[in-house]
Scaffold this motif. Sequence first.
Motif, short mmCIF file in Angstrom:
data_model
loop_
_atom_site.label_atom_id
_atom_site.label_comp_id
_atom_site.label_asym_id
_atom_site.label_seq_id
_atom_site.Cartn_x
_atom_site.Cartn_y
_atom_site.Cartn_z
N MET A 39 -43.81 -29.84 -40.85
CA MET A 39 -43.81 -28.41 -40.54
C MET A 39 -43.85 -28.21 -39.02
SD MET A 39 -46.31 -27.01 -43.59
CE MET A 39 -46.42 -25.32 -43.02
N GLU A 40 -44.71 -28.96 -38.35
CA GLU A 40 -44.83 -28.85 -36.89
C GLU A 40 -43.51 -29.22 -36.22
OE1 GLU A 40 -46.51 -27.98 -33.32
OE2 GLU A 40 -47.68 -27.85 -35.15
N ASN A 41 -42.87 -30.26 -36.70
CA ASN A 41 -41.62 -30.74 -36.10
C ASN A 41 -40.46 -29.77 -36.30
OD1 ASN A 41 -40.04 -33.01 -34.86
ND2 ASN A 41 -39.00 -32.90 -36.84
N ILE A 68 -53.18 -29.57 -36.23
CA ILE A 68 -53.50 -29.52 -34.81
C ILE A 68 -52.17 -29.25 -34.12
CG2 ILE A 68 -54.31 -30.84 -32.81
CD1 ILE A 68 -55.95 -32.52 -34.87
N ILE A 69 -52.07 -28.17 -33.39
CA ILE A 69 -50.79 -27.78 -32.80
C ILE A 69 -50.24 -28.91 -31.94
CG2 ILE A 69 -49.70 -26.17 -31.18
CD1 ILE A 69 -51.58 -24.01 -32.31
N GLY A 70 -48.98 -29.26 -32.19
CA GLY A 70 -48.32 -30.32 -31.44
C GLY A 70 -48.49 -31.71 -32.04
N ASP A 71 -49.26 -31.83 -33.14
CA ASP A 71 -49.53 -33.14 -33.73
C ASP A 71 -48.35 -33.59 -34.61
OD1 ASP A 71 -50.50 -35.43 -34.87
OD2 ASP A 71 -52.27 -34.51 -35.77
N LEU A 72 -47.67 -34.64 -34.20
CA LEU A 72 -46.54 -35.20 -34.94
C LEU A 72 -46.83 -36.64 -35.37
CD1 LEU A 72 -43.67 -33.87 -32.64
CD2 LEU A 72 -44.41 -32.89 -34.82
#
Length: 198
Positions: free
Chosen positions: A146-148, A174-178
Amino acid sequence: MKISLTDFLDFVNKSGSSKMTKVRQVKNRDDYHPSSDFYKPIRDGIVQNHQEDGGKAKLEEILEFLSDKKKIDNYPTAIKGYQKFWGRKKLKWFEPPFDHWKVGDLDIKINPEVGLLIDGVSYVIKLYFKADKLTKDKIGQILSLMENQLRTHVDDNVIFAVLDVRNAKMHENIIGDLTFLPLLEGEARSFEIIWKAI
């Protein structure tokens, strides 16, 4: 080759020859039809309820038109779990983004069902209905995808989340966590290779 996020994550979390069995099952399955999607009525009911500003109690109307015994047995637990998650929160609907994650010839739709402003904070939420335990790894995999794929479609402060509906437990990113992305890319290529070989 288009596959669902659920099927892909089932593949990722299997090991050994069961991975090949999963790919064969997906490849040989009949084309998608709504009637074979066990959780579609409850997913659609939750979305419609939010879109129409229905109250928490109105969710129980989803149960009125069920005839399938398995749904009659399973849906009430999910409804109660969603109502517990709702609690006293002030919820306001917005349309969640979706996108396709493509690796090689593999195409996986990343489609969280719910966008909610919860007490002033924006959440884009993937609903998890299964009775199977939602593992920490699976949560991380969903949130990484989802973040990506979806971060560019939303404001920087939007929180992506997975809601374990039955247990009324929301897991936030966590925002930016890939973290899981390299693993998932490798697994996607593996899925594609097996698909083409069988």
